[in-house]
Design an enzyme around this catalytic site. Structure first.
Site, PDB file in Angstrom:
ATOM      1  N   ARG A   1     -19.449 -40.738 -42.336  1.00 29.16           N
ATOM      2  CA  ARG A   1     -19.877 -41.607 -43.444  1.00 29.16           C
ATOM      3  C   ARG A   1     -20.905 -42.593 -42.875  1.00 29.16           C
ATOM      4  O   ARG A   1     -22.095 -42.381 -43.011  1.00 29.16           O
ATOM      5  CB  ARG A   1     -18.675 -42.345 -44.056  1.00 29.16           C
TER       6      ARG A   1
ATOM      7  N   ARG B   1      -8.146 -48.692 -50.033  1.00 32.05           N
ATOM      8  CA  ARG B   1      -8.549 -49.868 -49.256  1.00 32.05           C
ATOM      9  C   ARG B   1      -9.617 -50.596 -50.038  1.00 32.05           C
ATOM     10  O   ARG B   1     -10.540 -49.974 -50.571  1.00 32.05           O
ATOM     11  CB  ARG B   1      -9.138 -49.450 -47.906  1.00 32.05           C
TER      12      ARG B   1
ATOM     13  N   HIS C   1     -20.923 -54.108 -37.187  1.00 33.70           N
ATOM     14  CA  HIS C   1     -22.220 -53.573 -36.760  1.00 33.70           C
ATOM     15  C   HIS C   1     -22.619 -54.215 -35.435  1.00 33.70           C
ATOM     16  O   HIS C   1     -22.126 -55.279 -35.068  1.00 33.70           O
ATOM     17  CB  HIS C   1     -23.275 -53.767 -37.849  1.00 33.70           C
TER      18      HIS C   1
ATOM     19  N   HIS D   1     -19.106 -52.467  -2.368  1.00 36.36           N
ATOM     20  CA  HIS D   1     -18.347 -51.794  -3.421  1.00 36.36           C
ATOM     21  C   HIS D   1     -17.773 -50.473  -2.888  1.00 36.36           C
ATOM     22  O   HIS D   1     -16.596 -50.175  -3.061  1.00 36.36           O
ATOM     23  CB  HIS D   1     -19.234 -51.524  -4.638  1.00 36.36           C
TER      24      HIS D   1
END
Lengths: 406, 406
Positions: B15, B135, B198, B293
């Site tokens: 969607r 909803r 968003h 690291h």
């Protein structure tokens, strides 16, 4: 929304960014990037430790000699050997870091907090004696003991560091933790607070912004967020976030219209594509597609845009060549084509476009020829009378059929 | 860290994702994606409104007939015309949305809050009468009047919706605002809360996680975050964030090792590359480069990893072919090559590798041949005696010269 007054990103594209898997910067490329960052308006540029390699040291010296407006920093381990080399390069300041979490104390340097404090004091006093800036940062701060952290920060603050740093080295922090830690630290130290967030769980931008809300002053960023693993807070996204809080400040301080060039420069240098979903400069960051969005954007761009593309020298685009399009978007295209169709005619041609859009992916030429053919037909048949437009002002994912509601 | 018990993402790839600029999904592709989402373990799959186009309606019916475990929802405007079509498709529930901000009320549908409430009641009662889920969501919730919002949510909660939705339609929200709004809403309604964020300013993942902390139950996501403009919360990144909070729950519920295939499926369908910095599946998300690291990762991966790559069917990689490398990483490579060098020899060959790494970008073959040549030389000359290793356990961006600190 309020954040610390005049906060800013510190650019570590040429330090953290060099730890990005694909990064290999020649001296010339480093200088080109440093100049572009300076031109963009950044206050600080951090460089790889001069003890990392011989060329790293020479590059550091070369960039210090460029006479940029931005201050040049280098990033070293908390020992005197590194500090002695660093201060000779001509930098404006030194960023010192040491792991404080149990993980790093056990598996990295193997030292206890007393040792850390003593090393920190020695290095800080030494750097200060050279009259340049000094920042002390813990590493893996969010997995460090809070009492240990506050103790060491208070100690170095009393000696007079310019900044203390918090680092989410593994990308585990979430915004509410960040807010609490920065707030607490702010009550303990009088110097500025700097923050560094990795993006392993996608929170580096929000964490940075929340740190600013809690009173942090400087955020480590890199262009496109390049760094170890999947990187840190990206410059562009932080600009996007900051401009929503204080547009005038951000516009006055940074040449935002150069963001895209800056990102392309770095993307080319490390051979990556700009992510399709990159804030601001992603290829469709200002593209509006669903009919309801397009309609409202055409009426007022603020309806579906929190950022103004023109602030970044960019433009918005209404994507009308698809089955989710709406008649308002098509009407706008009809106008662009200098054709004359009524609203009802636009709705009719929109239905034709959606029909083809159901069959296959459309391009602009497809839509334009449907519109032109339809327009030509209308010229040869009596024009439809325009009808009153009342029920049509709700447009969502747009209708294939005419709405009857209301 | 605590979040609402058993929260979950609702998948809106078919969607919101269809509103992504590049998206054109054929019926076959929609079915393939829906099946892959179902297999991954999602609870809800949301589809484009059946009134968007004829094919959208037929696709919706086809997916409802697949007999998936996931519930199928469709997303419609808040009117009866849309609702009548939606309930006939065979969906398990309907997601209704209407703009509530001043911007959208003025420039989109032009209706006031009374009209919105009346439409909502009519549509909700109708959908409920069909025995399926409903909803109700506001649109642009973070720019809507809080009193208006709470009023409409309380109204629809009393009628008995399954969920109310908050939507950051323009990507303006920050985590602390999200926390406040969800907390407040939770005190007003008894139904579940759904959130939709968003990503215009890069906060969609953190906002989603903060919403879960405040008690939201369902987060709208799409694969790779595709949606209008630069999209919404991505499924993968939310998985990364959630697994740091509740690993057992996430591992038991989702087939995380299928995430990469799922992302590749959607990336291919919409013709984008996986972003280089994508959480989890970015090409270097588990690549460790700087010497400090690499050293710590070799001792214990938790030092620099908050995510375990094997949870996602992925592996970590120590990037040793570069000038930032350290002797622990090189020693590990020496072991992989089944060669026998002392620590001091490893440090010596590391210095040679860094020297070449200063000149140009290295690849693994470069490093391997330097190591092999060095090893061959050692066989023809008397072996160096191993020396005690004490001062060497601090390794940061690794040294070109031997450390003397401590």
């Amino acid at each position: 929304m309020s954040v610390a007054s005049n906060p800013y990103p510190g650019l570590t594209t040429l330090r953290e960014g060099e730890q990005f898997a694909n990064a290999f910067f020649t001296t010339e490329k480093k200088i080109e990037i440093a100049k572009a960052l300076d031109d963009f308006g950044v206050d600080y540029i951090e460089l790889t430790s001069p003890v990392a390699s011989e060329q790293s040291r020479r590059d550091c010296e070369a960039i210090c000699k460029l006479g940029l407006k931005a201050k040049i920093l280098t990033h070293i381990r908390c020992h005197m050997d590194d500090a002695r080399v660093a201060v000779e390069t001509g930098v404006d300041g030194v960023d010192v870091v040491i792991g404080t979490s149990q993980f790093l104390r056990k598996f990295s340097h193997g030292k206890d907090m007393n040792y850390i404090a003593q090393s920190a004091i020695e290095v800080i006093e030494f750097v200060k004696s050279k009259g340049i800036e000094i920042r002390f940062s813990s590493e893996d701060s969010f997995r460090s003991d809070i009492v240990d952290l506050l103790n060491i920060y208070r100690t170095v603050d009393k000696i007079g560091v310019n900044r203390v740093g918090i680092a989410d080295t593994v990308g585990c922090a979430n915004p509410r933790q960040v807010y609490e830690l920065v707030k607490t630290l702010k009550s303990v130290v009088s110097c500025d607070i700097e923050c560094h967030f990795h993006n392993d769980t996608g929170c580096a931008i929000a964490n940075a912004y929340t740190a600013l809300e809690a009173g942090a002053k400087l955020i480590d960023v890199s262009v496109l967020g390049i760094g170890e693993r999947n990187g840190i807070t990206p410059l562009g996204a932080l600009m996007a976030r900051m401009i929503t809080a204080d547009r005038d400040y951000v516009l006055s301080k940074y040449k935002l219209h150069k963001l895209r060039d800056l990102e392309n420069l770095v993307a080319d240098a490390v051979q990556v594509n700009i992510p399709f979903n990159n804030p601001i400069t992603g290829f469709c960051a200002f593209t509006h597609k669903a009919g309801i969005h397009a309609k409202a954007i055409l009426a007022n761009p603020s309806t579906y845009e929190i950022l103004n593309p023109s602030d970044f020298g960019l433009t918005r685009y209404i994507h009308f060549a698809n089955r989710l399009t709406g008649w308002n978007a098509i009407k706008s295209r009809v106008d662009q084509l200098n054709l004359n169709l009524t609203d009802d005619q636009c709705k009719e041609v929109t239905a034709k476009i959606k029909l083809l859009g159901d069959v296959r992916q459309l391009n602009i030429d497809d839509v334009d020829s449907i519109i032109k053919d339809y327009h030509a037909e209308q010229q040869t048949t009596p024009a439809l009378k325009p009808v009153a437009n009342g029920a049509e002002d709700v447009e969502d994912e747009p209708e294939a059929k005419k709405q009857k509601t209301n």
